[in-house]
Enzyme design. Structure first.
Site, mmCIF file in Angstrom:
data_model
loop_
_atom_site.group_PDB
_atom_site.id
_atom_site.type_symbol
_atom_site.label_atom_id
_atom_site.label_comp_id
_atom_site.label_asym_id
_atom_site.label_seq_id
_atom_site.Cartn_x
_atom_site.Cartn_y
_atom_site.Cartn_z
ATOM 1 N N TYR A 40 0.836 -1.218 0.000
ATOM 2 C CA TYR A 40 0.000 0.000 0.000
ATOM 3 C C TYR A 40 0.863 1.257 0.000
ATOM 4 O O TYR A 40 0.742 2.102 0.883
ATOM 5 C CB TYR A 40 -0.928 0.034 1.221
ATOM 6 C CG TYR A 40 -1.733 -1.229 1.368
ATOM 7 C CD1 TYR A 40 -2.790 -1.477 0.501
ATOM 8 C CD2 TYR A 40 -1.424 -2.173 2.325
ATOM 9 C CE1 TYR A 40 -3.520 -2.649 0.600
ATOM 10 C CE2 TYR A 40 -2.154 -3.352 2.428
ATOM 11 C CZ TYR A 40 -3.197 -3.575 1.566
ATOM 12 O OH TYR A 40 -3.912 -4.725 1.664
ATOM 13 N N TYR A 168 -12.554 -6.996 5.773
ATOM 14 C CA TYR A 168 -11.325 -7.080 4.981
ATOM 15 C C TYR A 168 -11.018 -8.567 4.773
ATOM 16 O O TYR A 168 -10.922 -9.327 5.731
ATOM 17 C CB TYR A 168 -10.136 -6.393 5.677
ATOM 18 C CG TYR A 168 -8.881 -6.567 4.838
ATOM 19 C CD1 TYR A 168 -8.678 -5.802 3.691
ATOM 20 C CD2 TYR A 168 -7.940 -7.542 5.136
ATOM 21 C CE1 TYR A 168 -7.568 -5.994 2.878
ATOM 22 C CE2 TYR A 168 -6.825 -7.745 4.328
ATOM 23 C CZ TYR A 168 -6.654 -6.961 3.208
ATOM 24 O OH TYR A 168 -5.561 -7.166 2.384
ATOM 25 N N ASP A 269 -13.650 -16.469 7.756
ATOM 26 C CA ASP A 269 -12.270 -16.082 7.421
ATOM 27 C C ASP A 269 -11.519 -15.885 8.743
ATOM 28 O O ASP A 269 -11.626 -14.845 9.388
ATOM 29 C CB ASP A 269 -12.299 -14.790 6.592
ATOM 30 C CG ASP A 269 -10.900 -14.258 6.287
ATOM 31 O OD1 ASP A 269 -9.929 -14.764 6.880
ATOM 32 O OD2 ASP A 269 -10.794 -13.312 5.488
ATOM 33 N N LYS A 298 -1.747 -16.591 7.890
ATOM 34 C CA LYS A 298 -0.942 -15.788 8.817
ATOM 35 C C LYS A 298 -0.166 -16.625 9.835
ATOM 36 O O LYS A 298 0.935 -17.076 9.540
ATOM 37 C CB LYS A 298 -1.837 -14.761 9.523
ATOM 38 C CG LYS A 298 -2.231 -13.596 8.606
ATOM 39 C CD LYS A 298 -2.807 -12.476 9.426
ATOM 40 C CE LYS A 298 -3.325 -11.331 8.572
ATOM 41 N NZ LYS A 298 -2.279 -10.466 8.058
HETATM 42 N N1 PLP Z 1 -8.382 -12.160 5.467
HETATM 43 C C1 PLP Z 1 -8.131 -11.472 6.592
HETATM 44 C C2 PLP Z 1 -9.153 -11.456 7.699
HETATM 45 C C3 PLP Z 1 -6.928 -10.767 6.746
HETATM 46 O O1 PLP Z 1 -6.705 -10.060 7.868
HETATM 47 C C4 PLP Z 1 -5.989 -10.829 5.693
HETATM 48 C C5 PLP Z 1 -4.726 -10.072 5.796
HETATM 49 O O2 PLP Z 1 -4.547 -9.192 6.618
HETATM 50 C C6 PLP Z 1 -6.272 -11.571 4.543
HETATM 51 C C7 PLP Z 1 -7.493 -12.233 4.468
HETATM 52 C C8 PLP Z 1 -5.294 -11.643 3.408
HETATM 53 O O3 PLP Z 1 -4.213 -12.458 3.730
HETATM 54 P P1 PLP Z 1 -2.826 -12.314 2.932
HETATM 55 O O4 PLP Z 1 -2.291 -10.964 3.250
HETATM 56 O O5 PLP Z 1 -1.998 -13.446 3.450
HETATM 57 O O6 PLP Z 1 -3.167 -12.482 1.483
#
Ligand code: PLP
Length: 450
Positions: A40, A168, A269, A298
């Protein structure tokens, strides 16, 4: 061009002993400014940037020798701290066997062990594991699973995703389409993004008394649009990068019931919340629910390398494979990377054999006692703490160019965004390290007071 001197001896390959010369801090910065993008980021040469030489435990060591206490756990992933002997050993042992081998038609111990462990620790019913390269890709996989499932079950109108405002879910196109339409900058990519459905975010906070009215918008959307909706995607309990909001578990229970009533799949998620961050192994467990599809990433590898997984229940798996295509249509080159699976196994084993719940509870108590008093400052709108997450919401957005160097001067690594100053430290952080972080947060809030 000279051919590298690589000789084949029996099954072994001997390298050239190739070593790169060490770059100075100035050289690293100059080359970075010349060639690299950061997350970003613009091409602004004034944006604060710090060369790092190593990281140990909860400290990041800068090129000039300064040591910063890490309040970010490398975007919430390095839960055991850096340079952990068990995780290092898992990588080095695995690399002596094979760093990678394709997953089409081949399999290996690190992947099958990981799948078995993930199935055993995630909510009941999630039986099938698809290994993906990153969090965003695992969300793409989840979306494709939901669409293929509905198609093969004879529901061709169920082609849209329902998502929450302030959500997100990642930066690839499918994942972006279910991020908050405003902060996710949908207007930039309108020509490519599928138009999804959004409902206002839950209004009852995690620690507040449950208010049924919080469900009105969700119930109404299900009632009016269920024929179009393949799946409802949520970040359970904590909406992370879209605003660091903590919501009531009752909302998740109601979402599960609505999904069942209207034949909509529930996608959890857990990329940010998984592996203990909220005080439970997975945030869905605060509500005692099991989603149809779940994404993890993560902290899966303890922050060592990129790996994610999309799990689904047998209803979804057999629904897809009994259908017209008969196959699930996804298959990345580095799927099931053995190095990443080996370190993920070691990281989960650490969680299973150490007192992480106790560590997360201690962090929660300390964050609560040291951050709650900041509510009295005129610059602070709200303070929220859950598990190993501490958030101070300011009244005005922070200027990253000013604030990050101030935090580095104070000896901590934090990366605020918008009006949010927050920490998600490694679980192994010591009390005297955490107090450096909360003191720096206080100092910054005081500077922001008019
Ligand atoms: N989903 C959530 C809830 C996240 O917090 C993130 C990243 O911060 C992602 C998906 C995307 O993961 P990545 O950055 O490994 O592509």
């Amino acid at each position: 061009m000279a051919t590298p001197d690589v000789r084949v001896r029996g099954p072994f390959i001997t390298g050239t002993g190739y070593r790169m010369n060490v770059l100075s801090g100035e050289q690293i910065l100059a080359l970075d400014r010349k060639h690299l993008w950061h997350p970003y980021a613009s091409l602004d040469p004034q944006a604060p940037l710090y060369p790092v030489t190593s990281a140990h435990g909860c400290e990041i060591v800068l090129n000039d020798g300064r040591r910063l206490v890490d309040g970010m756990a490398s975007w919430w992933s390095a839960i055991h701290g850096y340079n952990h002997p068990d995780l290092n050993r898992a990588v080095t042992e695995q690399i002596g066997k094979m760093a990678h081998v394709m997953f089409g038609g081949l399999t290996h111990e690190p992947a099958v062990r990981l799948a078995e462990t993930l199935v055993s620790i995630t909510p009941a019913g999630l039986e099938r594991v698809f290994l993906a390269d990153s969090g965003s890709v695992s969300v793409e996989v989840a979306i494709k699973m939901a669409l293929q499932y509905q198609l093969s079950r004879g529901n061709p109108t169920k082609t849209r995703l329902l998502s929450l405002r302030h959500a997100y879910h990642g930066d690839t196109l499918g994942a972006m389409s279910v991020c908050d339409p405003v902060t996710g900058m949908h207007h930039l990519f309108r020509s490519l993004l599928p138009e999804q459905l959004f409902v206002e975010a839950p209004s009852t906070g995690f620690h507040q008394e449950w208010d049924e009215r919080c469900l009105n918008a969700l119930k109404d959307t299900f009632y009016r649009h269920h024929n179009e909706i393949a799946a409802f995607i949520v970040e359970p309990i904590v909406q992370g990068a879209g605003g660091m909001r903590f919501y009531h578990p009752e909302y998740l229970r109601a979402a599960r019931a609505l999904c069942d009533e209207y034949n909509v799949l529930l996608i959890a998620d857990e990329i940010a919340t998984g592996f203990g961050r909220t005080g439970r192994m997975f945030a869905s467990q605060h509500a005692g629910i099991s989603p149809d599809i779940m994404c993890v990433g993560k902290a899966l590898t303890g922050g060592y390398m990129t790996l994610a997984a999309t799990l689904c229940n047998n209803k979804v798996a057999s629904g897809i494979c009994d259908g017209e295509a008969g196959l699930f249509m996804h298959g990345p080159t580095f799927m099931g990377n053995p190095l990443a699976c080996a370190v993920a196994n070691a990281s989960i084993n650490l969680l299973q054999t150490t007192k992480w719940q106790h560590d997360v509870q201690s962090i929660e108590r300390q964050l609560t006692s040291e951050l709650a008093p900041l509510r009295d400052l005129s610059s602070v709108k709200d303070v929220r703490v859950l598990g190993a997450i501490g958030v101070v919401e300011l009244r005005e957005p922070v200027d990253m160019k000013k604030v990050v160097p101030q935090l580095v001067e104070l000896g901590v690594w934090l990366r605020p965004f918008g009006r949010l100053l927050y920490t998600m430290p490694p679980y192994v952080i010591r009390a005297e390290q955490l107090i450096r972080i909360t003191s720096a947060m206080r100092a910054l809030c005081e500077k922001h007071c008019a």
